[in-house]
Design an enzyme around this catalytic site. Structure first.
Site: not given
Length: 640
Positions: A335, A364, A382, A384, A386, A466, A512
């Site tokens: 992000c 991570r 990911q 991902d 946004h 979420k 997200h």
RNA sequence: GCUGACGUAGCUCAACUGGCAGAGCAGCUGAUUUGUAAUCAGCAGGUUGUAGGUUCGAUUCCUAUCGUCAGCUCCA
């Protein structure tokens, strides 16, 4: 006489003080036999509980979810009793029923290993044979505490001490003369009711799940009212083992792990094909849904992570490095990078909603003990995205995300999806009105789609509520993959704006979302779901062409070449091996389709089609087979 | 990270109480020319995770370390 009302509404008369067991007998001998416990006015009770007044009564058997729990819980007591007989110095902690079985946490000096399990099982069998009866006793708090204190059951004493003040009495179950456990109950009347059980494993577990406290020994087991069910369960466990993506990944040469990089997967050529096909599919969908795709750096200055809040909340999981004496961090999330992208231009309200996707590789630092094949790694990608939008666009955007998730899961063969909505936690930022808006947006979107969901109050992220999507695979195991989160915090922290029609600067809302979650994990889940037999569109080798003998190699090569020109991943297996051997290789490599060609096929311009696990389908003209294959791939069809 | 178990050929696994490290599959070479899940023979393949220690001698016993597995905790 009292009136007993059964769940089906029927009414029976019994003398006051009749037990639940007697009610069961009154209904029928079969039920009396199967009865484990009962319910009086909704409260679970032992079969021996007398009914003193008119009541709603239900008989619980193994078939009731509550009955199953009681069955397992009683087996946990049985196991505890057996252990206490073998090791009297053992102290009992807790022993609940769980989703698929039960466990008991025990503190004892002897280190247990799987080798001791048969010994415990033998002792349990003896107790079953002896039909050791259960007896419930209610003690006041102080007496109960003294009782367990005197027996040296310090964990039970601690539990009693921690009970809320208003609790005045504690129930204890005695099994036989020398075993007692604090327990809410109810329990089966005697251990003879345990028909079939197995102890599965021993592992460490912290007292009360706190890693700073005593490590206890946890023994897992499972029990059933009949041997057949146990056999089925054991078979299911073996099936799960057979489908283990770590084993299949090796067999199918998809990926590997090495000491040199614990938790960092190496994708092999075949694994990469599946990985890329998943990404291709995803990109196709992104185009359809008006996303743009970006790519941001893996390493960014540490200041950025201070600003984003990750340094405060996520530092433990991050990797840091120095470049020219300045501090940098490897990104654990995408992000902040995306926010930098947003800020690199001025945005008009006309651009919103802005959908920005990134296949971002994140790192991570996971604790070494957590690593688990592709399911838990230290670097993953990911899928991902946004969404930046105006508050009034929020709901439509969320609906779009939900549709996207379901579309992808359907294509990938997952029909059972469990949805959870998590709301504001205690530790959170932002004002109530904003949270309400966000939560309502999520809720309304789910309702509008008619999706059932489980509510998890207080389980949201600190910056917003979420929706999580859990996939149920063929073995009914649940995997959290997709997530849709509403975020008011990051736009604030990074001072994101758009220009409104009145020329004012306004704050966008950020969504997200990820659908696979982690492409690596999703690939692992799919591997297990399909037991390695991927749908054709994903298969590393889609078709193997096998000539019956060498003279037919030329024709087979022509068939293979034809498929190759059409973009099919085809393999020609004209090795000097018997047909059976080559078919076996294709089957063990789980190639979805095998085309066998011999004299007959050659003369007819045809091929003999065999499908993975299904055997021969028949002889078809080459043109027709090619068309079918292309269609199956294009449609991403799942043939099983 | 914690507790426990495990680590032998590319893979799956043997090797008694400390006494010459072995098999199947895969690989290579040759023979065999194959009709729906394994053709035959030969060859090659190892610092027994790594580093110490005990011992005449260690795959085996001890210590440390790395990794894997089952859980705990955590999470995509």
């Amino acid at each position: 006489m009292i009136t007993v009302t059964l769940p089906d509404g029927s009414i029976r008369e019994h003398p006051a003080g009749a037990t639940v067991a007697q009610v069961a007998e009154g209904i029928g001998p079969g039920l009396a036999q199967a009865a484990l416990a009962g319910k009086i006015d909704g409260a679970a009770v032992d079969l021996s509980t007398p009914i003193e007044h008119d009541a709603q009564v239900a008989i619980l058997t193994y078939r009731d979810p509550e009955g199953t729990e009681i069955y397992r819980h009683s087996t946990a007591h049985l196991m505890a009793m057996a252990i206490k007989r073998l090791w009297p110095e053992a102290k009992l902690a807790i022993g609940p029923a769980i989703e698929d079985g039960f466990y008991y946490d025990i503190d004892m000096p002897t280190r247990l290993s799987e080798e001791e399990l048969p010994q415990i099982e033998a002792e349990m069998k003896a107790l079953i044979k002896a039909k050791v009866p259960a007896r419930r006793e209610i003690l006041d708090r102080a007496t109960a505490r003294a009782f367990f204190d005197q027996r040296g059951e310090s964990y039970k004493v601690e539990m009693i001490d921690d009970l809320p003040d208003e609790v005045e009495t504690v129930s204890i179950y005695h099994h036989g003369d020398d075993f007692a456990d604090m327990c809410r109950g109810p329990h089966m009347p005697h251990f003879g009711a345990v028909k079939s059980f197995k102890l599965l494993s021993v592992a460490g577990a912290y007292w009360r799940g706190d890693e700073n406290r005593q490590m206890l020994q946890r023994i897992y087991g499972i029990s059933f009212p009949d041997k057949k069910l146990l056999a089925e369960h054991i078979k299911m466990l073996e099936e799960a083992k057979r489908r283990d993506h770590r084993i299949l990944g090796k067999q199918l040469d998809l990926f590997s792990f090495h000491e040199e990089g614990p938790g960092f997967p190496f994708f092999h050529a075949k694994g990469m094909i599946i990985y890329n096909e998943l990404m291709n599919y995803c990109r196709e969908e992104l185009r359809k849904r008006n996303y743009q795709e970006i790519r941001t750096p893996l390493i960014l200055n540490e200041d950025l992570w201070h600003r984003s809040g990750h340094w405060d909340h996520y530092r433990e999981n991050m990797y840091f490095t120095k470049i020219d004496d300045r501090d940098f961090a490897v990104k654990p999330m995408n992000c902040p990078g995306c926010l930098m992208y947003y800020k690199s231009n001025l945005h008009s309200y006309r651009e919103l909603p802005l959908r920005v996707a990134e296949f971002g590789q994140v790192h991570r630092h996971e604790k070494s003990g957590c690593l688990h094949g592709l399911f838990r790694v230290r670097t993953f990608t990911q899928d991902d995205a946004h969404h930046f939008c105006m508050p009034e666009q929020l709901e439509a955007e969320i609906r779009g995300c939900i549709e996207f998730v379901f579309a992808v899961y359907k294509t990938c063969g997952f029909e059972n999806i469990h949805v959870e909505l998590s709301t504001r936690p205690e530790k959170s930022i932002g004002d109530d009105a904003v949270w309400e808006l966000a939560t309502d947006a999520l809720k309304n979107s789910l309702d509008a789609k008619g999706i059932d969901y489980q509510l998890n109050p207080g389980d949201g992220a600190f910056y917003g509520p979420k929706i999580d999507f859990h996939i149920l695979d063929c073995l009914k195991r649940s995997w959290q993959c997709a997530t849709i989160q509403v975020d008011f915090s990051m736009p604030e922290r990074f001072d994101l704006t758009y220009v409104a029609p009145d020329q004012s600067r306004q704050r966008p809302v950020m969504i997200h979302r990820a659908i696979f979650g982690s492409v690596e994990r999703f690939l692992g889940i799919m591997t297990e779901h399909f037991a390695g037999g991927f749908p054709m569109w994903l298969s590393p080798t889609q078709v193997t062409v096998i000539p019956v003998h060498e003279d037919l190699s030329e024709y087979a090569a022509a068939v293979a070449e034809r498929l190759k020109t059409e973009g099919v991943r085809v393999h020609l297996d004209d090795r000097n091996e018997k047909l059976g051997a080559r078919l076996r290789d294709a089957e063990t490599q789980k190639v979805p389709m095998m085309l066998v060609v011999g004299e007959k096929e050659k003369n007819a311009g045809a091929v003999n089609v065999r499908r993975h696990k299904m055997g021969q389908v028949g002889t078809l003209p080459v043109d027709e087979v090619v068309a079918q294959i292309l269609e199956e791939i294009k449609e991403r069809r799942i043939v099983q």
